[in-house]
Design a protein around this motif. Structure first.
Motif, mmCIF file in Angstrom:
data_model
loop_
_atom_site.group_PDB
_atom_site.id
_atom_site.type_symbol
_atom_site.label_atom_id
_atom_site.label_comp_id
_atom_site.label_asym_id
_atom_site.label_seq_id
_atom_site.Cartn_x
_atom_site.Cartn_y
_atom_site.Cartn_z
ATOM 1 N N GLN A 99 0.524 -1.184 -0.228
ATOM 2 C CA GLN A 99 -0.512 0.362 -0.284
ATOM 3 C C GLN A 99 0.987 1.212 0.365
ATOM 4 O O GLN A 99 0.869 2.504 -0.657
ATOM 5 C CB GLN A 99 -1.002 -0.082 0.680
ATOM 6 C CG GLN A 99 -2.478 -1.114 1.284
ATOM 7 C CD GLN A 99 -2.720 -1.330 2.552
ATOM 8 O OE1 GLN A 99 -2.351 -0.849 3.295
ATOM 9 N NE2 GLN A 99 -3.489 -1.863 2.413
ATOM 10 N N VAL A 100 2.101 1.028 0.859
ATOM 11 C CA VAL A 100 2.787 2.485 1.042
ATOM 12 C C VAL A 100 3.520 2.612 -0.514
ATOM 13 O O VAL A 100 3.954 3.684 -0.755
ATOM 14 C CB VAL A 100 4.085 2.604 2.552
ATOM 15 C CG1 VAL A 100 4.755 3.891 2.359
ATOM 16 C CG2 VAL A 100 2.838 2.188 3.338
ATOM 17 N N VAL A 101 4.215 1.620 -0.783
ATOM 18 C CA VAL A 101 4.816 1.769 -2.411
ATOM 19 C C VAL A 101 3.766 2.233 -3.221
ATOM 20 O O VAL A 101 4.101 3.111 -4.093
ATOM 21 C CB VAL A 101 5.671 0.178 -2.302
ATOM 22 C CG1 VAL A 101 6.206 0.149 -3.815
ATOM 23 C CG2 VAL A 101 6.635 -0.228 -1.171
ATOM 24 N N THR A 102 2.911 1.804 -3.105
ATOM 25 C CA THR A 102 1.680 2.080 -4.569
ATOM 26 C C THR A 102 1.025 3.875 -4.538
ATOM 27 O O THR A 102 1.585 4.369 -5.455
ATOM 28 C CB THR A 102 1.067 1.574 -4.502
ATOM 29 O OG1 THR A 102 1.085 0.535 -4.600
ATOM 30 C CG2 THR A 102 -0.304 1.958 -5.471
ATOM 31 N N ALA A 103 1.432 3.849 -2.671
ATOM 32 C CA ALA A 103 0.468 5.362 -2.509
ATOM 33 C C ALA A 103 1.967 6.829 -2.445
ATOM 34 O O ALA A 103 1.668 7.600 -3.351
ATOM 35 C CB ALA A 103 0.749 5.704 -1.126
ATOM 36 N N LEU A 104 3.466 6.090 -2.584
ATOM 37 C CA LEU A 104 4.534 6.460 -3.143
ATOM 38 C C LEU A 104 4.636 7.096 -4.731
ATOM 39 O O LEU A 104 4.298 8.141 -4.944
ATOM 40 C CB LEU A 104 5.469 5.973 -2.864
ATOM 41 C CG LEU A 104 5.800 6.045 -1.191
ATOM 42 C CD1 LEU A 104 7.161 5.076 -0.264
ATOM 43 C CD2 LEU A 104 6.144 7.218 -0.559
ATOM 44 N N ASP A 105 3.840 5.707 -5.458
ATOM 45 C CA ASP A 105 4.005 6.196 -6.878
ATOM 46 C C ASP A 105 3.162 7.212 -7.489
ATOM 47 O O ASP A 105 3.298 7.652 -8.217
ATOM 48 C CB ASP A 105 4.207 4.617 -7.464
ATOM 49 C CG ASP A 105 4.074 4.897 -8.866
ATOM 50 O OD1 ASP A 105 4.907 5.555 -8.922
ATOM 51 O OD2 ASP A 105 3.810 4.597 -9.573
ATOM 52 N N GLN A 106 1.895 6.960 -6.044
ATOM 53 C CA GLN A 106 0.698 7.790 -7.050
ATOM 54 C C GLN A 106 1.253 8.986 -6.298
ATOM 55 O O GLN A 106 0.766 10.167 -6.737
ATOM 56 C CB GLN A 106 -0.395 7.174 -6.198
ATOM 57 C CG GLN A 106 -1.254 6.019 -6.738
ATOM 58 C CD GLN A 106 -2.026 5.429 -6.022
ATOM 59 O OE1 GLN A 106 -2.438 5.625 -4.894
ATOM 60 N NE2 GLN A 106 -2.829 3.865 -6.226
#
Length: 189
Positions: A99-106
């Motif tokens: 979730q965090v890695v995806t959010a950082l990308d977003q």
């Protein structure tokens, strides 16, 4: 007998590891992402992290998500957007890490916010190798299985009583993840 890591103590260690690796100090904003807010093992990790960070006067912000990777990433992305000064995010397990890695990308903040995690799966291994996640706390589940079998053998063969064994925490970074990372390929953990 209990074979595993003490989740509270592992959390304390994760907080202290974040302070050391990230150069955290009083006044820095740190978040803890909890993908299962009512899971007592994760709550113990979260409380331990808070204690570890308190050594430098940091009280982390808790960000509760869910076990849904997509909606969890949306919650984390909203937190990042509304808290542009967050210096580090710690996760309590692989779902939260994704979730965090995806959010950082977003939010286009990959590399700007330091990330510490718990547990080692194939996704977390990849994130560490690419530098998106800085460290993970590994409870070494292969040892949990090996020690469990050894204890049952000793009980059956010799009548020896099972004992508690601590299998962690082990702190894995890009510099030392390669050896244990090979076990992820073999076992999935």
């Amino acid at each position: 007998a209990y074979i595993g890591q003490d989740n509270f103590q592992a959390g304390v260690g994760a907080g202290k590891e974040a302070v050391k690796l990230f150069g955290l100090q009083s006044g820095d904003q740190v978040a803890v992402v909890d993908q299962e807010p009512f899971n007592i093992s994760l709550t113990a990790r979260e409380k331990g992290i808070a204690q570890g960070l308190s050594s430098v006067g940091i009280t982390p912000v808790n960000v509760n998500t869910s076990d849904n990777p997509s909606s969890g990433a949306t919650v984390v992305a909203a937190f990042i957007t509304h808290n542009p000064n967050v210096k580090a995010i710690l996760t309590l397990g692989p779902t939260g890490t994704t979730q965090v890695v995806t959010a950082l990308d977003q939010t286009n903040t990959t590399g700007q916010i330091k990330v510490g995690a718990f547990d080692l799966d194939s996704a977390t291994l990849h994130y560490i190798q690419q530098g998106t996640v800085d460290f993970t706390v590994d409870q070494q589940p292969f040892l949990q299985g090996a020690y469990g079998v050894a204890e049952l053998y000793m009980l059956n063969r010799y009548g020896s009583q099972p004992e508690d064994f601590s299998t962690g925490p082990a702190y894995l970074t890009k510099d030392n993840v390669s050896k244990l990372g090979k076990l992820v390929d073999l076992t999935g953990f």
